[in-house]
Design an enzyme around this catalytic site. Structure first.
Site, mmCIF file in Angstrom:
data_model
loop_
_atom_site.group_PDB
_atom_site.id
_atom_site.type_symbol
_atom_site.label_atom_id
_atom_site.label_comp_id
_atom_site.label_asym_id
_atom_site.label_seq_id
_atom_site.Cartn_x
_atom_site.Cartn_y
_atom_site.Cartn_z
ATOM 1 N NE ARG A 144 -16.182 0.152 15.048
ATOM 2 C CZ ARG A 144 -15.328 1.135 15.296
ATOM 3 N NH1 ARG A 144 -14.219 1.259 14.586
ATOM 4 N NH2 ARG A 144 -15.580 2.008 16.252
ATOM 5 C CD GLU A 150 16.562 -10.155 -0.480
ATOM 6 O OE1 GLU A 150 15.741 -9.625 0.291
ATOM 7 O OE2 GLU A 150 16.700 -11.388 -0.593
ATOM 8 C CE LYS A 203 12.317 -11.413 -0.581
ATOM 9 N NZ LYS A 203 12.744 -10.023 -0.346
ATOM 10 C CE LYS A 263 8.234 -8.032 4.325
ATOM 11 N NZ LYS A 263 9.389 -7.638 5.157
#
Length: 282
Positions: free
Chosen positions: A102, A199, A169, A137
């Protein structure tokens, strides 16, 4: 040359996953049902079409449980597979194979899913100059693995973490008091080898960024028409990166705008696994 990652990167993640699965008492089912000296031959087989990635992680899972397990890889990472294709043969002590199964499949199916999704966008923009890049992410603890899976099928990596590049950002700009102040502080606060990306979501911000000499601009949530105009404003003075809900069907128009990079977060934060099974051969 077959893509691979150093064992020192792979092993800690696999070891942690095995410890999580084995818990405090080990594999109760296999220990009770399978004779100690039983041996078996098994095969990793693709259940759907895609691209293989993560074999180093799968192989490490088997070998950490029992070094006597033999793995023969038939389709290396980066290979395209169709339903029914043999990826690898695993033979040896049956208990070890079943205990590691697994964990090995969790890594292999997930990373193959990342690679397959990436390949879908890479193929969609074939012929353009644009490259597909992943983001930060990523699933906690799996960044190196996921970014590797992006690379093996024609994608590229964005920064690996907060420590290898500057990306200013909207919140940075807001707290700093403006684009010019944010860029100036960034340039004063980092070394000469560190790239600075800004950004922007308006042409006004972009124009300011170009006067400040940033290395790259992240064009956030712009449609293809806006991206074409943004590329014209930049005029080759910086790397252009498009982001915002890019999918295989929308990617060609975005790439045709002339941007250098297509930044795609879902490749690592919410991609579907590639269905791969471990079949008993005898």
């Amino acid at each position: 040359m077959t893509p691979s990652l150093p064992a020192i990167i792979v092993e800690p993640s696999v070891r942690a996953a095995l410890l999580e699965d084995l818990g405090r008492a080990g594999d109760l089912t296999t220990g009770a049902v399978v004779p100690e000296h039983a041996r078996t031959d098994t095969a990793l087989v693709a259940r759907q079409a895609g691209v293989v990635a993560g074999l180093d992680y799968a192989v490490t899972a088997f070998r950490l449980i029992d070094p006597a397990i033999e793995v023969v890889v038939e389709r290396a990472d980066g290979s395209r597979v169709a339903p029914g294709d043999l990826i690898a043969v695993i033979r040896g002590p049956a208990r070890g194979i079943l205990t590691a199964e697994r964990t090995a499949l969790n890594f292999l199916c997930h990373l193959s899913g990342v690679a397959s999704a990436t390949r879908g966008i890479v193929d969609a923009i074939a012929g353009s100059k644009a490259q597909v890049v992943c983001t930060r992410k990523t699933m906690p603890g799996l960044r190196a693995a996921q970014k590797y899976a992006v690379r093996v099928c024609g994608g590229c990596n964005h920064r690996f973490g907060l420590d290898d590049a500057v990306l200013i950002k909207d919140n940075h700009v807001a707290i700093a008091g403006g684009v010019a102040t944010a860029v100036a502080r960034a340039r004063a606060g980092v070394g000469h080898l560190v790239k600075i990306e800004l950004e922007v979501d308006t042409f006004e911000q972009l124009e300011v960024g170009m006067t400040l000499g940033v290395d790259a601009v992240l064009l956030d949530n712009m449609d293809p028409a806006m991206l074409r105009q943004a590329v014209e404003i930049v005029g080759g003075r910086a790397i252009t990166e498009a982001s915002g809900r890019i999918r295989p069907d929308s990617a060609p128009a975005i790439a045709a705008s002339g941007v250098d990079l297509l930044s795609v977060g879902w490749l690592t934060h919410s991609v579907a696994v590639l269905d791969i099974g471990l079949d008993h051969l005898g």
